[in-house]
Design a protein around this motif. Sequence first.
Motif, PDB file in Angstrom:
ATOM      1  N   CYS A 167     -13.458-118.505 -49.163  1.00  0.00           N
ATOM      2  CA  CYS A 167     -13.459-118.324 -47.511  1.00  0.00           C
ATOM      3  C   CYS A 167     -12.302-118.819 -46.962  1.00  0.00           C
ATOM      4  O   CYS A 167     -11.967-119.778 -47.227  1.00  0.00           O
ATOM      5  CB  CYS A 167     -14.776-118.969 -47.134  1.00  0.00           C
ATOM      6  N   ASN A 193     -25.274-115.036 -39.451  1.00  0.00           N
ATOM      7  CA  ASN A 193     -24.002-114.889 -39.862  1.00  0.00           C
ATOM      8  C   ASN A 193     -23.949-113.782 -40.888  1.00  0.00           C
ATOM      9  O   ASN A 193     -23.788-113.951 -42.211  1.00  0.00           O
ATOM     10  CB  ASN A 193     -23.258-116.062 -40.379  1.00  0.00           C
ATOM     11  N   HIS A 199     -20.270-118.766 -44.842  1.00  0.00           N
ATOM     12  CA  HIS A 199     -20.084-117.636 -44.910  1.00  0.00           C
ATOM     13  C   HIS A 199     -19.981-116.767 -46.513  1.00  0.00           C
ATOM     14  O   HIS A 199     -20.176-115.798 -46.565  1.00  0.00           O
ATOM     15  CB  HIS A 199     -18.357-117.718 -44.575  1.00  0.00           C
TER      16      HIS A 199
END
Length: 541
Positions: free
Chosen positions: A359, A320, A373
Amino acid sequence: MSGSRHRALGGGVQQHVLDYLKRMQVERPGFSYEIQKGHENESSGGGVVFWADPVCKINYSFFGDAVTFDTAYRTHRFKVPFASFAGINHHGQPVLFGCALIFDESESSFLWLFQTWLRAMGSFTHPVSLIIEPDRSIELAAAQVLPQTRHRYCKQEILQQTLEKLSDVSQSHPGFGAEFKQCIDGAETINEFESHWQSLLQRYYLVDNQLLQSMYATREQWVPVYMRNTFFGQLSGNGGGLNSFFDGFVTASTTMQMIVKQYEKALASWNEEELKADHETTNTTPSLKTPSPMERQAANLYTKRIFMKFQEELVETLANPATKVDDSGDVVRYRVAKFGEDHRGHTVSFCSFENKATCSCQMFEFSGIICRHVLAVFRAKNVLTLPSHYILKRWTRDARTGGAILEEECGSEIPNGTPESSTSKYNNLRQEAIKYVEEGAKSIHVYKVAMNALQEAAKKISAVNSGLPSGTPSTNGSGQDLLPAQVEKEKKIQELTIELEKTNQRCEVYRTNLLAVLRDMEEQKMKLSVKVQNARLSMKE
């Protein structure tokens, strides 16, 4: 289900349950129970009975930020109207905050129950979140007692009941159930949920269905995407289940005659599970999957279960990548998405001055564990260790040591002699005792030393008890002046004597467990000896 309901179970609260509660109140300092005013006579068949032991109050002081009020007996048609307040400990296991028998399901009875429970817990702060059954009486009562708490319906119960009532749709369209659940759990944003919901209703001709219309009207109280900005302490992405403390112990077949025994079984079982998890966390070294200093830091801070969850998120940062999309001010925005899934990416805002990031998935706000994230952005910004504001003490190895979590959040100092002060003392002693058990199991020599130390400690406690004067002459010739002090000392002696007896019982349990470990070691030794002997014989042949 709503309205006022009464349950008459052969004369209300069975006498043996009341006898048990009265006995526990005498035998266990800090154990308390109350019967709703106006229903003190157990033959009335109505009212509410509430009780909580000292451990419940201790549990609440450390893990009372997220609470579940479990009334599964209503939807699953239990014989006994048994309800419980529970939460989640630092291992992700259920912990108990109190129990109740509810014979009157009116709003006033639930109001009394919530007030009584909160008072028993110390009332120094309210939980952040509360999961309840979608019932009007419970909802109104909870709103009055806990107005600042975020209330959430049990999603699991809602889905189950909805699919049962729409069974004709599922029979005609086998894929409806899976699609319905995906609409609820799979939505990443509110707009995505709204779009999928309307599409689902139109595709299956359910736009005018009254059940689904009422569900949609209360969507902000049960659909996960609306709840992610609040801490619920649930480790699964969408949560919503009860994670019941009494699951498997109190069932639809449990009778009033069995309830005390099953209650005790559940307490003993979960206490043992927590001790096992404590031992495993303390005595096993987590396997690291990256060279990251942050992973090593987390391994030393978190319990095993929580570390594995964090590790999963950290490893996922490799797939990611974080892409900067806006660098126009103090706060930098990134887009983080899995390779090949750009359409399902999340936005992370990072402030380098404060070392803080938020996030759009809101996993940290919901579960207290930082998401992949934000961790991806930390990698990009070379943040090598977890900032302290991303480490919730309730998930760490030291969750039960030092000041209680709810006390720290309130920023208040608890005076000595209060139940909350006793909480800290109890847990510090508990942690020290566990160390003796863990070290004592390593060898027979250490076992003997540990056992001698525990026995010596028991003698010292006994000496302190016997050293307390049961009566002292008054200096002014009036024995009545010292009578209250004498009564208090006698009460203290009785409490310490009970605690000493329980400590001796626990020592005996630990001794039995240690002996079992030693026997296992001897058996392993014998097996190894046989294998070695057989190997030698094979070599000679």
